[in-house]
Design a protein around this motif. Structure first.
Motif, short mmCIF file in Angstrom:
data_model
loop_
_atom_site.label_atom_id
_atom_site.label_comp_id
_atom_site.label_asym_id
_atom_site.label_seq_id
_atom_site.Cartn_x
_atom_site.Cartn_y
_atom_site.Cartn_z
N GLY A 199 9.75 -1.34 3.32
CA GLY A 199 9.34 0.03 3.06
C GLY A 199 10.47 1.00 2.79
O GLY A 199 10.34 1.91 1.97
N LEU A 200 11.60 0.82 3.46
CA LEU A 200 12.71 1.75 3.30
C LEU A 200 13.22 1.79 1.87
O LEU A 200 13.74 2.81 1.41
N VAL A 201 13.07 0.70 1.14
CA VAL A 201 13.53 0.62 -0.25
C VAL A 201 12.37 0.68 -1.24
O VAL A 201 12.43 1.39 -2.25
N SER A 202 11.28 -0.03 -0.94
CA SER A 202 10.19 -0.14 -1.91
C SER A 202 9.38 1.14 -2.05
O SER A 202 8.87 1.43 -3.14
N ILE A 203 9.26 1.94 -0.99
CA ILE A 203 8.49 3.18 -1.09
C ILE A 203 9.19 4.19 -2.01
O ILE A 203 8.56 4.72 -2.94
N GLY A 261 0.80 -1.21 0.00
CA GLY A 261 0.00 0.00 0.00
C GLY A 261 0.84 1.26 0.00
O GLY A 261 0.55 2.23 -0.71
N ALA A 262 1.92 1.26 0.79
CA ALA A 262 2.78 2.44 0.86
C ALA A 262 3.67 2.59 -0.36
O ALA A 262 4.06 3.70 -0.71
N SER A 263 3.98 1.49 -1.03
CA SER A 263 4.91 1.53 -2.16
C SER A 263 4.21 1.67 -3.50
O SER A 263 4.85 2.12 -4.47
N ALA A 264 2.95 1.28 -3.60
CA ALA A 264 2.25 1.32 -4.88
C ALA A 264 1.05 2.28 -4.86
O ALA A 264 0.94 3.18 -5.70
N VAL A 265 0.15 2.08 -3.89
CA VAL A 265 -1.08 2.89 -3.87
C VAL A 265 -0.80 4.32 -3.46
O VAL A 265 -1.30 5.27 -4.09
#
Length: 270
Positions: free
Chosen positions: A225-229, A160-164
């Motif tokens: 999250g640290l990388v994918s966001i 959700g944090a990385s795509a939406v």
């Protein structure tokens, strides 16, 4: 899934507001309860009862209730256990209904029937879809009951944090955001989160991992999250820049149209 079944833009924004508020409150409570359990119960006692810490809230309620055999401890423990059960039941029911609604409304009524399905037929499909989704969920839960599937919660938040989140941010505040950028954000951010999570310490390489006896991790973190966001935001920006249609978004006519609709868009106007 709930956003896809919304009737209009204001309904989508209301759903997003409730989702953001609920998830934020949940994350804050997890931090507070986890810290309280570690301080009052002790990390060693929690790990001894369950290496994954899934019983920490129940153990915390016993400590806060007083002596283990006292009435206060029994009442508080029963209340917390009941709330946990009700929460899980409502979450499963909500996800099942959301999945059935999306499949019946989007896949059947609009994709398969091209919007010509009767409301009665759509409701029948939604009811049977609920049964099918529930059956599949029960079967999967039975198969993986001994696994630590808590990593799926972390994965869902990371996706959700990385795509939406990047897609919504760019759609609202960047006039040069294109369809290619949107797809790059959604697929790129989700794929990055999934790949990193599969090869993270949460899946293998540690005693608390999903597969504790295997070790194929190369990503050193528990969360992606640290990388994918940042990757999701970068994919959206790069996809829009590489898309030749971003030039049309920079034209004077498109800029004026965006500025005229920006205020209405942010205010969730029709």
């Amino acid at each position: 899934m709930r956003l896809f079944s919304a009737q209009d833009v204001p309904a989508v924004r209301r759903s997003m507001s409730w989702a953001v508020g609920t998830v934020t409150t949940f994350c804050l409570l997890v931090i507070i309860l986890g810290t309280g359990a570690a301080a009052l119960v002790g990390s060693r006692s929690i790990i001894a009862a369950d290496p994954h810490g899934r019983t920490s809230v129940l153990m915390l309620s016993q400590v806060l209730g007083g002596a283990p055999s006292s009435a206060g401890a029994t009442i508080l423990y029963s209340a917390v256990a009941g709330m946990v059960f009700i929460t899980l039941l409502s979450s499963v029911a909500g996800m099942t209904l959301a999945a059935a609604s999306s499949l019946a409304h989007d896949l059947f009524a609009h994709a398969a029937r091209q919007g010509r399905a009767e409301p009665r037929t759509e409701m029948t499909v939604a009811a049977w879809t609920s049964v099918a989704v529930g059956t599949v969920a029960i079967g999967l839960a039975t198969l993986v009951q001994s696994w630590d599937v808590g990593v799926l919660t972390t994965l869902a938040v990371c996706i959700g944090a990385s795509a939406v989140a990047p897609a919504l941010t760019y759609s609202l505040f960047w006039r040069g955001f294109t369809r290619t950028g949107l797809l790059a954000t959604l697929y790129g951010g989700a794929a990055c989160a999934v790949v990193l999570m599969v090869f993270s310490k949460a899946v293998s390489g540690t005693p608390s991992a999903v597969f504790p006896t295997a070790d194929f991790h190369w990503f050193p973190m528990q969360s992606t999250g640290l990388v994918s966001i940042p990757f999701g935001y970068l994919a959206g920006w790069l996809g829009s820049r590489l898309d030749h249609r971003h030039r049309a978004a920079d034209s004077r006519e498109s800029r004026l149209l965006y500025e005229e609709s920006e205020e209405r868009l942010l205010a969730a106007a029709e």
